[in-house]
Write a protein that holds these residues in place. Structure first.
Motif, PDB file in Angstrom:
ATOM      1  N   GLU A   9      -4.716   0.527   1.376  1.00  0.00           N
ATOM      2  CA  GLU A   9      -3.793  -0.430   1.460  1.00  0.00           C
ATOM      3  C   GLU A   9      -2.367   0.130   2.049  1.00  0.00           C
ATOM      4  OE1 GLU A   9      -3.864  -2.793  -2.628  1.00  0.00           O
ATOM      5  OE2 GLU A   9      -3.991  -0.634  -3.164  1.00  0.00           O
ATOM      6  N   LEU A  10      -1.856  -0.598   3.104  1.00  0.00           N
ATOM      7  CA  LEU A  10      -0.815   0.029   3.939  1.00  0.00           C
ATOM      8  C   LEU A  10       0.348   0.338   2.992  1.00  0.00           C
ATOM      9  CD1 LEU A  10      -1.170  -2.359   7.113  1.00  0.00           C
ATOM     10  CD2 LEU A  10      -1.347   0.405   6.945  1.00  0.00           C
ATOM     11  N   HIS A  11       0.659  -0.495   2.326  1.00  0.00           N
ATOM     12  CA  HIS A  11       2.140  -0.438   1.242  1.00  0.00           C
ATOM     13  C   HIS A  11       1.971   0.896   0.824  1.00  0.00           C
ATOM     14  CE1 HIS A  11       0.604  -1.618  -2.661  1.00  0.00           C
ATOM     15  NE2 HIS A  11      -0.294  -2.325  -2.050  1.00  0.00           N
ATOM     16  N   CYS A  12       0.630   1.243   0.244  1.00  0.00           N
ATOM     17  CA  CYS A  12       0.488   2.484  -0.736  1.00  0.00           C
ATOM     18  C   CYS A  12       0.805   3.860   0.521  1.00  0.00           C
ATOM     19  CB  CYS A  12      -0.897   2.639  -1.155  1.00  0.00           C
ATOM     20  SG  CYS A  12      -1.099   1.476  -2.529  1.00  0.00           S
ATOM     21  N   GLU A  14       2.573   3.727   3.268  1.00  0.00           N
ATOM     22  CA  GLU A  14       4.212   3.586   3.724  1.00  0.00           C
ATOM     23  C   GLU A  14       4.776   4.038   2.428  1.00  0.00           C
ATOM     24  OE1 GLU A  14       4.674  -0.363   4.407  1.00  0.00           O
ATOM     25  OE2 GLU A  14       3.655  -0.218   6.699  1.00  0.00           O
ATOM     26  N   SER A  15       4.745   3.741   0.997  1.00  0.00           N
ATOM     27  CA  SER A  15       5.540   4.206  -0.031  1.00  0.00           C
ATOM     28  C   SER A  15       5.409   5.586  -0.365  1.00  0.00           C
ATOM     29  CB  SER A  15       4.868   3.733  -1.579  1.00  0.00           C
ATOM     30  OG  SER A  15       5.534   3.938  -2.554  1.00  0.00           O
ATOM     31  N   SER A  34      -5.494   3.400   7.140  1.00  0.00           N
ATOM     32  CA  SER A  34      -6.300   2.411   6.325  1.00  0.00           C
ATOM     33  C   SER A  34      -7.359   1.911   6.420  1.00  0.00           C
ATOM     34  CB  SER A  34      -5.089   1.077   6.029  1.00  0.00           C
ATOM     35  OG  SER A  34      -5.109   0.420   7.309  1.00  0.00           O
TER      36      SER A  34
END
Length: 248
Positions: A9-12, A14-15, A34
């Motif tokens: 998951e890209l948002h994970c 980035e976060s 990812s």
């Protein structure tokens, strides 16, 4: 500190990257991806000290990912949505892990623990091997999948899934207790996740658990009836698969 991040998951990614840079200004994030299978080859060309590795990823778990690195020269901090039962196994084997969504304080503690134990690489490798053996032995790794829900993640028993239906970028999972769960994953992603459990993609919009298959009808273009009496269309190229399944 040279770091890599692997998460489907890209948002994970980035976060975690933002949080790491804020907490450790001197950190060098040399690789992030990812794409799990692609990352295997690319990471072998990198020199890293620490890998943040997601456990539940489509097609390949984090544990299976590590099996591709026989002479691993980096340490691992797992990121996970495992239940309390499995977390106890992590604690028992002294493995560093982070529960999603990742908390800054817990991240600081995990990196601090790694810093203290990094000179005992052989012991850490043994701990990871024992953890994987424990989870396999208890059947935890082969009977459940992790899915994203509002505010976090939830584990589902694979045997309780009757079928999955695509709804654009979401998937509705129908369960044996009569309930359903709408998750923010495409049916393609869920299909990859359930491949080891022999689910069948009978239609572009449907994925079924053959254990709940009751009947196949050639009428109306072909459809199957599931145990909960739901009628699901079967694509032309999948009809032979279903017919052979009944014959078998």
């Amino acid at each position: 500190m040279r770091v890599a991040i692997i998460d489907d998951e890209l948002h994970c990614i980035e976060s975690l990257e933002i949080t790491l840079v804020n907490l450790f200004p001197s950190i060098d994030i040399v690789y992030k991806s990812s794409k799990v299978e692609k990352a295997i080859a690319e990471l072998k060309e990198k020199q890293i000290d620490l890998l943040f590795l997601d456990i539940e990823m489509p097609g390949m778990s984090g544990f299976q990912f590590l099996e591709n690195f026989v002479d691993r020269d980096f340490d691992v901090i797992f990121t996970t949505a495992y239940s309390e039962y499995a977390i106890e196994a992590f604690k028992t084997h002294a493995i560093s892990y982070l529960l999603k969504p990742i908390d800054e304080t817990e991240l600081l503690e995990a990196v601090g623990h790694w810093t203290k134990t990094r000179d005992n690489e052989e012991d850490v490798d043994q701990d990871i091997s024992e953890l994987i053996s424990h989870l396999k032995r208890e059947g935890f790794m082969k009977s459940k999948i992790s899915v994203p829900v509002a505010g976090g993640y939830r584990y589902l028993e694979v045997d309780n899934i009757i079928y999955c239906q695509s709804q654009s970028n979401y998937t509705n999972i129908f369960l044996s207790n009569g309930k359903s769960l709408l998750i923010s994953k495409t049916l393609k992603t869920i299909n990859e996740l359930l491949k080891p459990f022999y689910f069948i993609r009978v239609h572009k919009s449907y994925l079924i658990n053959p254990n709940y298959l009751v009947q196949y009808s050639r009428s109306d273009g072909g459809y199957v009836v599931m145990k909960n009496q739901t009628q699901i269309p079967v694509s032309k190229d999948k009809r032979e698969v279903i017919i052979n399944l009944f014959k078998a």
